[in-house]
Write an enzyme that holds these catalytic residues in place. Structure first.
Site, mmCIF file in Angstrom:
data_model
loop_
_atom_site.group_PDB
_atom_site.id
_atom_site.type_symbol
_atom_site.label_atom_id
_atom_site.label_comp_id
_atom_site.label_asym_id
_atom_site.label_seq_id
_atom_site.Cartn_x
_atom_site.Cartn_y
_atom_site.Cartn_z
ATOM 1 N N ASP A 13 -10.770 13.762 -15.081
ATOM 2 C CA ASP A 13 -11.626 13.284 -16.166
ATOM 3 C C ASP A 13 -12.404 11.964 -15.443
ATOM 4 O O ASP A 13 -11.814 11.100 -14.821
ATOM 5 C CB ASP A 13 -10.711 12.541 -17.350
ATOM 6 C CG ASP A 13 -11.476 11.882 -18.441
ATOM 7 O OD1 ASP A 13 -12.350 12.742 -19.252
ATOM 8 O OD2 ASP A 13 -11.404 10.552 -18.779
ATOM 9 N N GLU A 70 -0.919 20.819 0.414
ATOM 10 C CA GLU A 70 0.670 21.096 0.461
ATOM 11 C C GLU A 70 1.367 22.260 -0.315
ATOM 12 O O GLU A 70 2.318 22.649 0.275
ATOM 13 C CB GLU A 70 1.393 19.748 0.101
ATOM 14 C CG GLU A 70 0.905 18.525 1.018
ATOM 15 C CD GLU A 70 1.501 17.402 0.427
ATOM 16 O OE1 GLU A 70 2.499 17.400 -0.571
ATOM 17 O OE2 GLU A 70 1.331 16.003 1.049
#
Length: 547
Positions: free
Chosen positions: A227, A277
């Protein structure tokens, strides 16, 4: 010309809720051509009969989304919040607001979505938090000069006694972007006063949000919609913007000292490291309102985010020349960074595209088929597949958009696109839940329900189902970065995609006779007169052809 697709709106069977959810099935670069469906949780489906949509309600309707043919679901905020701005004022990023359910409900929803082959993206709100967030409450309690205040933008005011705001910045919701606290200092909030902006110059803010990313990635989410991704970093010194009195718009493209600063990119490089990751091709999508498509592309360099909403396209009117220019500019901007272009017509912050493009359902259907024929990824907003119009006659007493109550900020129109969905039946709340709906639905929506449209080959719902099925299976639809424009009269768009698909669009108010480029696959209109190898392209119509 549509073929009904299988559909189910029955509740999903209960599945065990676990502390960690497995990732969705592996599919490299799935996001490059994904169709992603936005769910606005309070307005999608009510599972407990309190008139408010919730996570169990969403879970019960996941089979509907699977059968619609989307690839992923994006959830607007469901975090713990006082709801001053419909959950975009987050008090705790690791907790579910009780109005929506529990953390176990969120984990169960992720698991069930993956079981059905859907990916799940959640909203992340890093520009600001709630004034009830523990950090902000501590900052107020500890007072001026405290290190807790350094995590936000606290400043002394101007004037002899500090009675004027520190600068001339305006809130996107109307009024000043500063609020004074009892000890005399002011704090910055680009949106409502209940939404203080974080200070991203502070290392603790960086650490906290990397931790929040991992918290939800550990639970199996497939990515984040970021956002106000362009707003995190403010210009050094917080300089005056030279405000002219014109109301600021989040949906505008002004060059502002608090939007699209170059420093945001270092933040997203660290986030990309976190995302990488994890297995399963996790992504981040930027809500970045920038002056140009080239500026948007900077958020999508290979070591930053994966996608950004194409607001330049969303803001383009129903005009062939303007649409072609927007399409070319979007594709040209994304090629140098190797990112897919995204296409979007509606979301929870703008007037629904059926109404915005003139109110005609035929035009809205034609705009949808044009969007879905373009190369890249597409975003759908809940209810557009039903042909829902904007609700423009909501009584003032039921409105909840904070901008409605603050001058002319954002026009106060966002409630109209957030009215709960109609699922079935002849009367309100049309199967939304057993306890009414938090915003009233129009009395004439019975023909627009999922139940009413399912199986009707002329319905907008079946048009979407058929289009999404073709988009997933036809080699000329989906991923890519090129269109070949074909000669066409004024007001007509015609282009070829690699893989043997041609798309023709009539944006005018008159029928046009054209040579048929192949076998018709799908039309937004039921009319397709063919005359001696030519065809009549009706006004406000899009047709997909197979060469």
């Amino acid at each position: 010309m549509t073929t009904p697709q299988p559909n189910s709106t029955a509740p999903a069977p209960e599945a065990p809720q676990v502390s960690e959810a497995p990732p969705a099935p592996q599919a490299p670069d799935w996001w490059r051509d994904a169709v992603i469906y936005q769910v606005y949780p309070r307005s999608f489906a009510d599972g407990n009969g309190d008139g408010m949509g919730d996570l169990p309600g969403i879970r019960s309707r996941l089979p509907y989304l699977r059968d619609l043919g989307v690839d992923a679901v994006w959830l607007s905020p469901f975090y713990a919040s006082p709801q001053a701005d419909a959950g975009y004022d987050v008090a705790d990023y690791r907790a579910v607001d009780p109005m929506f359910g529990t953390l176990a409900d969120a984990e169960g929803l992720i698991t069930e979505a993956h079981r059905l082959g859907l990916r799940l993206i959640v909203d992340l709100v890093p520009n600001h938090c709630s004034d009830q967030h523990a950090w902000f409450r501590r900052a107020l309690a500890e007072g001026p000069g405290s290190t807790a205040r350094d995590r936000f933008h606290f400043r002394k005011g101007r004037g002899e006694n500090g009675e004027q705001p520190p600068n001339d910045w305006e809130s996107l919701f109307g009024g000043p972007a500063w609020t004074r606290v009892p000890d005399g200092e002011w704090y910055l909030h680009l949106f409502a006063p209940e939404q203080p902006d974080f200070n991203w110059d502070h290392p603790a803010v960086h650490d906290e949000f990397r931790s929040i990313l991992r918290f939800w990635l550990d639970r199996g989410v497939d990515g984040f919609r970021v956002d106000v991704a362009h707003g995190l970093v403010k210009a050094p010194g917080l300089p005056d913007m030279g405000h002219t009195g014109e109301q600021l718009k989040l949906l505008g493209n002004q060059s502002l000292p608090f939007f699209d600063q170059d420093g945001v990119h270092a933040i997203y490089r660290t986030w990309r490291t976190v995302l990488d990751e994890y297995s399963g091709d996790r992504i981040a999508v930027a809500e970045a309102w920038t002056p140009t498509a080239e500026r948007t592309a900077r958020y999508l360099r290979p070591d930053e985010l994966h996608q950004a909403f194409n607001f330049h396209y969303l803001g383009t009117g129903w005009d062939a020349t303007a649409l072609r220019e927007a399409i070319d500019a979007s594709l040209d901007a994304m090629r140098p960074v190797g990112a897919p272009t995204t296409w979007v017509l509606s979301n929870h912050d703008v007037v629904r595209h059926r109404t915005r493009l003139g109110g005609d359902l035929a035009r809205a259907r034609a705009a949808t088929l044009l969007m879905l024929a373009l190369p890249g990824s597409a975003y759908l907003y809940q209810g557009e597949e039903l042909g829902l119009p904007e609700v423009t006659d909501l009584p003032d007493e039921v409105r909840q958009d904070p901008s409605f109550f603050r001058d002319t900020g954002q026009d106060g129109l966002r409630d109209g696109c957030r009215v709960p969905l109609p699922w079935a039946g002849e009367e309100q709340p049309y199967g939304f839940g057993s306890g009414g709906s938090w915003l009233p639905q129009p009395a004439d929506w019975a023909p627009l329900t999922v139940q009413a449209q399912t199986g009707d080959p002329a319905s907008t719902l079946e048009l979407y189902r058929t289009a999404l099925h073709l988009r997933r299976t036809h080699p000329g639809l989906g991923a890519g970065d090129a269109v070949e424009w074909l000669d066409a009269p004024d007001g007509i768009l015609s282009f070829r995609r690699p893989g043997g698909l041609v798309c023709t669009v009539n944006t005018t108010d008159a029928p046009v006779r054209l040579p048929a480029p192949g076998r018709p696959l799908l039309s937004s209109s039921s009319q397709l007169p063919v005359l001696d190898g030519d065809f009549i392209l009706s006004p406000d119509t899009t047709i997909w052809w197979e060469e």
